[in-house]
Design a protein around this motif. Structure first.
Motif, PDB file in Angstrom:
ATOM      1  N   PRO A 100      35.009  -4.323 -66.448  1.00 30.58           N
ATOM      2  CA  PRO A 100      34.224  -4.836 -65.649  1.00 30.58           C
ATOM      3  C   PRO A 100      33.494  -3.902 -64.039  1.00 30.58           C
ATOM      4  CG  PRO A 100      35.006  -5.899 -66.441  1.00 30.58           C
ATOM      5  CD  PRO A 100      35.868  -5.224 -66.294  1.00 30.58           C
ATOM      6  N   GLU A 101      34.504  -4.163 -63.059  1.00 28.75           N
ATOM      7  CA  GLU A 101      33.634  -3.215 -62.187  1.00 28.75           C
ATOM      8  C   GLU A 101      33.377  -1.813 -62.216  1.00 28.75           C
ATOM      9  OE1 GLU A 101      37.682  -6.152 -62.084  1.00 28.75           O
ATOM     10  OE2 GLU A 101      36.802  -4.609 -63.045  1.00 28.75           O
ATOM     11  N   ALA A 102      34.239  -1.208 -62.792  1.00 23.11           N
ATOM     12  CA  ALA A 102      33.240   0.383 -63.161  1.00 23.11           C
ATOM     13  C   ALA A 102      31.771   0.368 -63.502  1.00 23.11           C
ATOM     14  CB  ALA A 102      34.310   0.688 -63.856  1.00 23.11           C
ATOM     15  N   LEU A 144      28.339   1.085 -61.564  1.00 23.85           N
ATOM     16  CA  LEU A 144      27.598   2.145 -62.124  1.00 23.85           C
ATOM     17  C   LEU A 144      26.037   1.788 -62.010  1.00 23.85           C
ATOM     18  CD1 LEU A 144      27.026   4.716 -64.089  1.00 23.85           C
ATOM     19  CD2 LEU A 144      27.406   3.712 -65.959  1.00 23.85           C
ATOM     20  N   ALA A 145      25.994  -0.151 -62.413  1.00 22.32           N
ATOM     21  CA  ALA A 145      24.355  -0.604 -62.726  1.00 22.32           C
ATOM     22  C   ALA A 145      24.054  -0.307 -61.380  1.00 22.32           C
ATOM     23  CB  ALA A 145      25.115  -1.369 -62.985  1.00 22.32           C
ATOM     24  N   LYS A 193      34.757   7.503 -64.078  1.00 26.77           N
ATOM     25  CA  LYS A 193      36.287   7.274 -65.003  1.00 26.77           C
ATOM     26  C   LYS A 193      37.442   7.697 -64.293  1.00 26.77           C
ATOM     27  CE  LYS A 193      35.294   9.167 -68.926  1.00 26.77           C
ATOM     28  NZ  LYS A 193      35.011  10.459 -70.128  1.00 26.77           N
ATOM     29  N   GLU A 194      37.626   8.676 -63.274  1.00 30.71           N
ATOM     30  CA  GLU A 194      38.244   8.978 -62.522  1.00 30.71           C
ATOM     31  C   GLU A 194      39.141   8.361 -61.812  1.00 30.71           C
ATOM     32  OE1 GLU A 194      37.095  13.226 -60.713  1.00 30.71           O
ATOM     33  OE2 GLU A 194      36.083  14.352 -62.489  1.00 30.71           O
ATOM     34  N   ILE A 195      37.679   7.123 -61.161  1.00 32.57           N
ATOM     35  CA  ILE A 195      38.245   6.466 -59.840  1.00 32.57           C
ATOM     36  C   ILE A 195      39.203   5.036 -60.562  1.00 32.57           C
ATOM     37  CG2 ILE A 195      37.361   4.678 -58.361  1.00 32.57           C
ATOM     38  CD1 ILE A 195      35.214   7.048 -57.715  1.00 32.57           C
ATOM     39  N   PHE A 196      38.423   4.688 -61.558  1.00 30.48           N
ATOM     40  CA  PHE A 196      38.921   3.805 -62.097  1.00 30.48           C
ATOM     41  C   PHE A 196      39.904   4.265 -63.148  1.00 30.48           C
ATOM     42  CE2 PHE A 196      35.139   2.132 -60.081  1.00 30.48           C
ATOM     43  CZ  PHE A 196      36.126   0.741 -59.532  1.00 30.48           C
TER      44      PHE A 196
END
Length: 163
Positions: free
Chosen positions: A105-107, A111-112, A159-162
């Motif tokens: 949810p945080e990712a 993005l949003a 995606k790389e960060i989370f």
């Protein structure tokens, strides 16, 4: 032990700092009250917080933020040109559904927020299953290009960060 007293230490520090700025004067009583608030509020709200976000590569966050800031600057210039100089009959607004590979949810929120912060685009809705994001673009003559840019420029980095 310390996590039981301070479930969200960063929030505690922020609450103390914000309270002291709101009071706008330095006094021991104000500091004591700020510390009490900084400890009490996170303790009371802790049961309502989801598990903390897991970052796989937090070192990539500054680079991501740099890209976002640069894109915001470029988009401001582009939107200004569209609004000031483009005839309305040439404007091509579009609704784009972006299938998400992100699951945290945080990712998805990051993005949003990134999409919404960039002028000319607004993230409007998340599907019930969390599998796609609906985005409105002010001018998107090629909607697939916008989708590809969001997926490669933002989602892949998130995606790389989370984890």
């Amino acid at each position: 032990m310390i996590r039981r007293i301070l479930p969200h230490p960063f929030m505690t520090l922020m609450l103390i700092a914000i309270w002291m700025m709101l009071v706008n004067r330095w006094a021991v009583g104000s500091l004591v009250f700020a510390i009490m608030l900084g400890i009490a509020i996170p303790l009371i709200t802790a049961p309502y917080w989801p598990d903390s976000a897991r970052y796989r590569r937090p070192g990539k966050i500054p680079a991501f933020l740099g890209i976002v800031v640069w894109d915001i600057i470029k988009a401001n210039i582009a939107v200004s040109r569209i609004v000031l100089f483009m005839p309305r009959d040439q404007l091509r607004p579009a609704w784009i559904s972006i299938p998400l590979e992100l699951t945290q949810p945080e990712a998805i929120s990051a993005l949003a927020a990134t999409i919404t912060l960039t002028p000319g685009t607004v993230s409007c809705d998340l599907s019930e299953d969390g599998g796609s994001l609906l985005v409105h673009c002010l001018h998107a003559p090629e909607p697939q290009d916008v989708l590809d840019e969001i997926k490669t420029r933002y989602e892949s980095r998130l995606k790389e960060i989370f984890a």
